[in-house]
Design an enzyme around this catalytic site. Structure first.
Site, PDB file in Angstrom:
ATOM      1  N   THR A 144      12.543 107.005   6.986  1.00  0.00           N
ATOM      2  CA  THR A 144      13.350 107.341   5.814  1.00  0.00           C
ATOM      3  C   THR A 144      12.497 108.228   4.920  1.00  0.00           C
ATOM      4  O   THR A 144      11.512 107.777   4.338  1.00  0.00           O
ATOM      5  CB  THR A 144      13.789 106.082   5.053  1.00  0.00           C
ATOM      6  OG1 THR A 144      14.649 105.306   5.890  1.00  0.00           O
ATOM      7  CG2 THR A 144      14.546 106.445   3.778  1.00  0.00           C
TER       8      THR A 144
ATOM      9  N   LYS B 265      21.527 108.107   4.377  1.00  0.00           N
ATOM     10  CA  LYS B 265      20.687 106.937   4.082  1.00  0.00           C
ATOM     11  C   LYS B 265      20.279 106.920   2.611  1.00  0.00           C
ATOM     12  O   LYS B 265      20.342 105.875   1.939  1.00  0.00           O
ATOM     13  CB  LYS B 265      19.437 106.982   4.971  1.00  0.00           C
ATOM     14  CG  LYS B 265      18.369 105.931   4.657  1.00  0.00           C
ATOM     15  CD  LYS B 265      18.819 104.533   5.003  1.00  0.00           C
ATOM     16  CE  LYS B 265      17.787 103.472   4.595  1.00  0.00           C
ATOM     17  NZ  LYS B 265      16.567 103.499   5.409  1.00  0.00           N
TER      18      LYS B 265
ATOM     19  N   LYS C  89      11.071 103.440  -3.601  1.00  0.00           N
ATOM     20  CA  LYS C  89      10.851 104.668  -2.832  1.00  0.00           C
ATOM     21  C   LYS C  89      12.165 105.366  -2.523  1.00  0.00           C
ATOM     22  O   LYS C  89      12.309 106.583  -2.718  1.00  0.00           O
ATOM     23  CB  LYS C  89      10.117 104.337  -1.535  1.00  0.00           C
ATOM     24  CG  LYS C  89      10.086 105.478  -0.519  1.00  0.00           C
ATOM     25  CD  LYS C  89       9.868 104.952   0.890  1.00  0.00           C
ATOM     26  CE  LYS C  89      10.285 105.987   1.922  1.00  0.00           C
ATOM     27  NZ  LYS C  89      10.225 105.485   3.298  1.00  0.00           N
TER      28      LYS C  89
END
Length: 301
Positions: free
Chosen positions: A96, A171, A246
């Site tokens: 990711t 995502k 994050k």
């Protein structure tokens, strides 16, 4: 069955490779941390000592790394994937990472004569272990179909989100929305308590009303209300605060490059940062309730 090169055998990569081995694939795995390689070897992964060894003879190469900078290094450096893999090999980055890094990897892979899919996942370590991850894939139709039979060993859901970097985009946006929904749940849980409402009764009302959401049904931050909540276990992480920080940061960075203002995401990012500043980044994201009620039930003392 395929020969798979795998780079990144951490908390997600290790169980994902274990499921590939169970499905009958050969997996050659590398990680900079020797202990991670040793742990993966116990599940049948063939341990190797470099990216070059991992990609040698591979039909597909997966990378599962913490950040964009790590993915860029793994692909673009002289000892990396592009310099050592066969150009017939299909490349899949399941890290990711930020949207711009994902687009860069696609661009550089094409320049070097490779096919690349960005394929981040949702479902956490639990989903990785169970083989029920949701894969969000960005790339060409033919490449997605080639990858699908291998990915199925690790997945409960597979979505072709679109072209280059579309998987990362999906995502990032999904997790940003999750964090915003969760902020509403923790605030609502505290206010309901102050009003004197029974938490289980309020939860049951909200989940069939307009206040319903996935984090309300799954992560309600009061012990004993939902069986899957980290609040039942002193907020030990299913999805750690530091990881959500994050991911929301990736959304904010992407929004800046696209000229989009995200006030709610900015607020949640700051709330997550507050927990990190208090050395609580290892707690579950639902520990956001601590910012509203420092003495919330279930928090570690």
């Amino acid at each position: 069955m395929s020969t798979i090169g795998w780079v990144g055998l951490g908390n997600m990569g290790r169980p994902m490779t274990a499921n590939l081995v169970k499905a009958g694939h050969t997996v050659n795995g590398f990680d900079l941390v020797p202990e991670a390689v040793d742990a993966a070897a116990k599940s049948g992964v063939n341990p190797v000592n470099s990216i070059a060894e991992a990609v040698a003879g591979a039909d597909i190469v997966f990378t599962m790394l913490p950040k964009g900078e790590h993915a860029r290094t793994a692909y673009l450096e002289p000892d990396g994937v592009l310099a050592n893999a066969d150009r017939k090999t299909l490349l899949i980055d399941s890290s990711t990472i930020d949207f711009d890094s994902a687009r860069l990897l696609h661009s550089e892979a094409k320049k070097a004569g490779f096919r690349l899919i960005d394929g981040p996942v949702s479902g956490g370590v639990t989903g990785a272990e169970a083989g029920t991850l949701t894969f969000m894939l960005g790339g060409d139709d033919a490449d997605i179909e080639e990858a699908r039979p291998v990915i199925e060993a690790m997945a409960g859901n597979i979505f072709h989100a679109g072209g280059d970097a579309a998987g990362q985009a999906a995502k990032i946006v999904n997790n940003m929305m999750l964090s915003i929904s969760l902020q509403g749940v923790v605030e609502g849980a505290v206010l309901a308590d102050r009003f004197g409402l029974d938490p289980k009764v309020f939860h049951d009302i909200a989940k069939v009303s307009s206040g319903d959401s996935w984090p309300l049904r799954t992560w309600y931050p009061v012990p004993g209300v939902t069986t899957t909540a980290a609040a039942n276990n002193e907020f030990k992480p299913g999805f750690a605060t530091a990881l959500m920080h994050k991911d929301v940061g990736l959304a904010l960075a992407g929004a800046e490059t696209q000229g989009v203002d995200l006030p709610a995401a900015t607020l949640v990012h700051a709330q997550l940062q507050k927990l990190i500043d208090e050395d609580l980044g290892g707690l579950d994201t639902s520990a956001l309730i601590k910012n509203i009620d420092p003495n919330a039930e279930g928090l570690p003392k």
